[in-house]
Design a protein around this motif. Structure first.
Motif, PDB file in Angstrom:
ATOM      1  N   THR A  41       0.842  -1.199   0.000  1.00  0.00           N
ATOM      2  CA  THR A  41       0.000   0.000   0.000  1.00  0.00           C
ATOM      3  C   THR A  41       0.871   1.241   0.000  1.00  0.00           C
ATOM      4  O   THR A  41       0.633   2.193  -0.748  1.00  0.00           O
ATOM      5  CB  THR A  41      -0.933   0.003   1.234  1.00  0.00           C
ATOM      6  OG1 THR A  41      -1.727  -1.181   1.225  1.00  0.00           O
ATOM      7  CG2 THR A  41      -1.832   1.215   1.241  1.00  0.00           C
ATOM      8  N   ARG A  42       1.895   1.214   0.827  1.00  0.00           N
ATOM      9  CA  ARG A  42       2.849   2.333   0.893  1.00  0.00           C
ATOM     10  C   ARG A  42       3.569   2.483  -0.455  1.00  0.00           C
ATOM     11  O   ARG A  42       3.745   3.591  -0.956  1.00  0.00           O
ATOM     12  CB  ARG A  42       3.866   2.075   2.027  1.00  0.00           C
ATOM     13  CG  ARG A  42       4.983   3.068   2.106  1.00  0.00           C
ATOM     14  CD  ARG A  42       4.562   4.310   2.860  1.00  0.00           C
ATOM     15  NE  ARG A  42       5.709   5.177   3.011  1.00  0.00           N
ATOM     16  CZ  ARG A  42       5.713   6.446   2.644  1.00  0.00           C
ATOM     17  NH1 ARG A  42       4.619   6.996   2.167  1.00  0.00           N
ATOM     18  NH2 ARG A  42       6.793   7.189   2.794  1.00  0.00           N
TER      19      ARG A  42
ATOM     20  N   GLU B 237       2.218   6.520  -6.852  1.00  0.00           N
ATOM     21  CA  GLU B 237       1.213   7.520  -7.214  1.00  0.00           C
ATOM     22  C   GLU B 237       1.787   8.929  -7.141  1.00  0.00           C
ATOM     23  O   GLU B 237       1.448   9.792  -7.935  1.00  0.00           O
ATOM     24  CB  GLU B 237       0.011   7.382  -6.267  1.00  0.00           C
ATOM     25  CG  GLU B 237      -1.196   8.191  -6.656  1.00  0.00           C
ATOM     26  CD  GLU B 237      -2.361   7.908  -5.730  1.00  0.00           C
ATOM     27  OE1 GLU B 237      -2.839   8.864  -5.106  1.00  0.00           O
ATOM     28  OE2 GLU B 237      -2.772   6.740  -5.634  1.00  0.00           O
ATOM     29  N   LYS B 238       2.691   9.139  -6.184  1.00  0.00           N
ATOM     30  CA  LYS B 238       3.303  10.461  -6.013  1.00  0.00           C
ATOM     31  C   LYS B 238       4.471  10.688  -6.976  1.00  0.00           C
ATOM     32  O   LYS B 238       5.082  11.746  -6.980  1.00  0.00           O
ATOM     33  CB  LYS B 238       3.778  10.644  -4.579  1.00  0.00           C
ATOM     34  CG  LYS B 238       2.632  10.753  -3.582  1.00  0.00           C
ATOM     35  CD  LYS B 238       3.149  10.920  -2.170  1.00  0.00           C
ATOM     36  CE  LYS B 238       1.997  10.988  -1.175  1.00  0.00           C
ATOM     37  NZ  LYS B 238       2.469  11.098   0.202  1.00  0.00           N
TER      38      LYS B 238
ATOM     39  N   LEU C 253       6.934  -3.816 -10.514  1.00  0.00           N
ATOM     40  CA  LEU C 253       5.564  -4.282 -10.721  1.00  0.00           C
ATOM     41  C   LEU C 253       4.561  -3.271 -10.162  1.00  0.00           C
ATOM     42  O   LEU C 253       3.585  -2.922 -10.821  1.00  0.00           O
ATOM     43  CB  LEU C 253       5.359  -5.658 -10.071  1.00  0.00           C
ATOM     44  CG  LEU C 253       3.955  -6.247 -10.184  1.00  0.00           C
ATOM     45  CD1 LEU C 253       3.601  -6.491 -11.646  1.00  0.00           C
ATOM     46  CD2 LEU C 253       3.867  -7.530  -9.385  1.00  0.00           C
ATOM     47  N   VAL C 254       4.813  -2.794  -8.954  1.00  0.00           N
ATOM     48  CA  VAL C 254       3.925  -1.802  -8.337  1.00  0.00           C
ATOM     49  C   VAL C 254       3.867  -0.553  -9.201  1.00  0.00           C
ATOM     50  O   VAL C 254       2.797  -0.003  -9.476  1.00  0.00           O
ATOM     51  CB  VAL C 254       4.383  -1.453  -6.896  1.00  0.00           C
ATOM     52  CG1 VAL C 254       3.658  -0.227  -6.373  1.00  0.00           C
ATOM     53  CG2 VAL C 254       4.178  -2.640  -5.967  1.00  0.00           C
ATOM     54  N   LEU C 255       5.009  -0.094  -9.649  1.00  0.00           N
ATOM     55  CA  LEU C 255       5.084   1.109 -10.479  1.00  0.00           C
ATOM     56  C   LEU C 255       4.352   0.878 -11.811  1.00  0.00           C
ATOM     57  O   LEU C 255       3.607   1.742 -12.275  1.00  0.00           O
ATOM     58  CB  LEU C 255       6.547   1.489 -10.714  1.00  0.00           C
ATOM     59  CG  LEU C 255       6.803   2.890 -11.244  1.00  0.00           C
ATOM     60  CD1 LEU C 255       6.221   3.952 -10.340  1.00  0.00           C
ATOM     61  CD2 LEU C 255       8.294   3.120 -11.420  1.00  0.00           C
TER      62      LEU C 255
ATOM     63  N   LEU D 100       1.918  -1.308 -12.450  1.00  0.00           N
ATOM     64  CA  LEU D 100       0.477  -1.381 -12.202  1.00  0.00           C
ATOM     65  C   LEU D 100      -0.103   0.001 -11.953  1.00  0.00           C
ATOM     66  O   LEU D 100      -1.196   0.329 -12.407  1.00  0.00           O
ATOM     67  CB  LEU D 100       0.178  -2.305 -11.014  1.00  0.00           C
ATOM     68  CG  LEU D 100       0.417  -3.790 -11.251  1.00  0.00           C
ATOM     69  CD1 LEU D 100       0.255  -4.569  -9.959  1.00  0.00           C
ATOM     70  CD2 LEU D 100      -0.540  -4.315 -12.312  1.00  0.00           C
ATOM     71  N   ARG D 101       0.601   0.794 -11.228  1.00  0.00           N
ATOM     72  CA  ARG D 101       0.135   2.146 -10.902  1.00  0.00           C
ATOM     73  C   ARG D 101       0.022   2.989 -12.171  1.00  0.00           C
ATOM     74  O   ARG D 101      -0.931   3.733 -12.354  1.00  0.00           O
ATOM     75  CB  ARG D 101       1.105   2.803  -9.909  1.00  0.00           C
ATOM     76  CG  ARG D 101       0.557   4.025  -9.271  1.00  0.00           C
ATOM     77  CD  ARG D 101      -0.604   3.624  -8.364  1.00  0.00           C
ATOM     78  NE  ARG D 101      -1.529   4.718  -8.290  1.00  0.00           N
ATOM     79  CZ  ARG D 101      -2.828   4.595  -8.163  1.00  0.00           C
ATOM     80  NH1 ARG D 101      -3.370   3.425  -8.071  1.00  0.00           N
ATOM     81  NH2 ARG D 101      -3.596   5.642  -8.088  1.00  0.00           N
ATOM     82  N   ASN D 102       0.977   2.828 -13.077  1.00  0.00           N
ATOM     83  CA  ASN D 102       0.939   3.593 -14.342  1.00  0.00           C
ATOM     84  C   ASN D 102      -0.237   3.153 -15.201  1.00  0.00           C
ATOM     85  O   ASN D 102      -0.848   3.960 -15.876  1.00  0.00           O
ATOM     86  CB  ASN D 102       2.247   3.441 -15.089  1.00  0.00           C
ATOM     87  CG  ASN D 102       3.390   4.201 -14.407  1.00  0.00           C
ATOM     88  OD1 ASN D 102       3.144   5.123 -13.651  1.00  0.00           O
ATOM     89  ND2 ASN D 102       4.622   3.770 -14.668  1.00  0.00           N
ATOM     90  N   LYS D 103      -0.558   1.841 -15.215  1.00  0.00           N
ATOM     91  CA  LYS D 103      -1.689   1.356 -15.986  1.00  0.00           C
ATOM     92  C   LYS D 103      -2.989   1.905 -15.439  1.00  0.00           C
ATOM     93  O   LYS D 103      -3.884   2.255 -16.184  1.00  0.00           O
ATOM     94  CB  LYS D 103      -1.726  -0.172 -15.974  1.00  0.00           C
ATOM     95  CG  LYS D 103      -0.753  -0.798 -16.915  1.00  0.00           C
ATOM     96  CD  LYS D 103      -0.920  -2.288 -16.973  1.00  0.00           C
ATOM     97  CE  LYS D 103       0.104  -2.920 -17.910  1.00  0.00           C
ATOM     98  NZ  LYS D 103      -0.073  -4.373 -17.982  1.00  0.00           N
ATOM     99  N   VAL D 104      -3.118   1.986 -14.114  1.00  0.00           N
ATOM    100  CA  VAL D 104      -4.335   2.509 -13.491  1.00  0.00           C
ATOM    101  C   VAL D 104      -4.472   3.995 -13.783  1.00  0.00           C
ATOM    102  O   VAL D 104      -5.576   4.493 -14.008  1.00  0.00           O
ATOM    103  CB  VAL D 104      -4.310   2.258 -11.962  1.00  0.00           C
ATOM    104  CG1 VAL D 104      -5.430   2.986 -11.258  1.00  0.00           C
ATOM    105  CG2 VAL D 104      -4.382   0.765 -11.677  1.00  0.00           C
ATOM    106  N   ALA D 105      -3.375   4.717 -13.836  1.00  0.00           N
ATOM    107  CA  ALA D 105      -3.403   6.168 -14.057  1.00  0.00           C
ATOM    108  C   ALA D 105      -3.853   6.513 -15.469  1.00  0.00           C
ATOM    109  O   ALA D 105      -4.373   7.571 -15.699  1.00  0.00           O
ATOM    110  CB  ALA D 105      -2.020   6.766 -13.781  1.00  0.00           C
ATOM    111  N   ARG D 106      -3.670   5.627 -16.424  1.00  0.00           N
ATOM    112  CA  ARG D 106      -4.053   5.907 -17.818  1.00  0.00           C
ATOM    113  C   ARG D 106      -5.507   5.866 -17.922  1.00  0.00           C
ATOM    114  O   ARG D 106      -6.402   6.081 -18.249  1.00  0.00           O
ATOM    115  CB  ARG D 106      -3.470   4.864 -18.751  1.00  0.00           C
ATOM    116  CG  ARG D 106      -1.997   5.018 -18.923  1.00  0.00           C
ATOM    117  CD  ARG D 106      -1.471   4.045 -19.917  1.00  0.00           C
ATOM    118  NE  ARG D 106      -0.157   3.609 -19.541  1.00  0.00           N
ATOM    119  CZ  ARG D 106       0.471   2.608 -20.063  1.00  0.00           C
ATOM    120  NH1 ARG D 106      -0.087   1.897 -20.998  1.00  0.00           N
ATOM    121  NH2 ARG D 106       1.665   2.273 -19.681  1.00  0.00           N
TER     122      ARG D 106
END
Length: 136
Positions: A98-99, A105-106, A126-128, A130-136
């Protein structure tokens, strides 16, 4: 001569009465026609009102059903949120991820996420990702 004048006056009066009766008869016919037309319009209006009342009742019943569904879904999501929070509390690893997601995200880099959360490079990437895919 007076009889002729009197006969002429009576004739004119009779003619005036006949014209008046004719006009009254036409007015009566117009009133009957207007009344029939208004009766038809009133019948159509009453049918339309009945249909609108039925549609309004259907909408009311639908909205009650939707309200119940929304309430049920709200309760369901509340329970899911509670279970999710419980799982987060008992799994310390999830706190790290989560952190890591918040850092991604930041705009944190892979190296920053690895250092801050103490996770391997592959997991940070992987976290990065996934986060980029969600942001699109």
């Amino acid at each position: 001569m007076e009889i002729i004048i009197l006969s002429g006056c009576i004739g004119v009066l009779v003619l005036a009465l006949m014209v008046t009766f004719y006009q009254i008869k036409q007015l009566k016919r117009q009133l009957v026609d207007t009344n029939a037309s208004l009766s038809q319009q009133l019948s159509q209006f009453e049918r339309d009102v009945k249909i609108i009342k039925l549609e309004l009742e259907e909408i009311r019943q639908s909205s009650v059903g939707v309200g119940k569904t929304v309430k049920t879904l709200g309760q369901y999501f509340s329970q899911l949120e509670q279970k999710f929070n419980e799982v987060e509390l008992f799994e310390p690893e999830s706190k790290l991820y989560t952190r890591a997601a918040k850092l991604a995200e930041k705009g944190a880099s892979v190296d920053e996420i690895m250092a801050e959360c103490e996770i391997p490079r592959a997991e940070a990437e992987l976290v990065l990702s996934l986060r980029n895919k969600v942001a699109r």
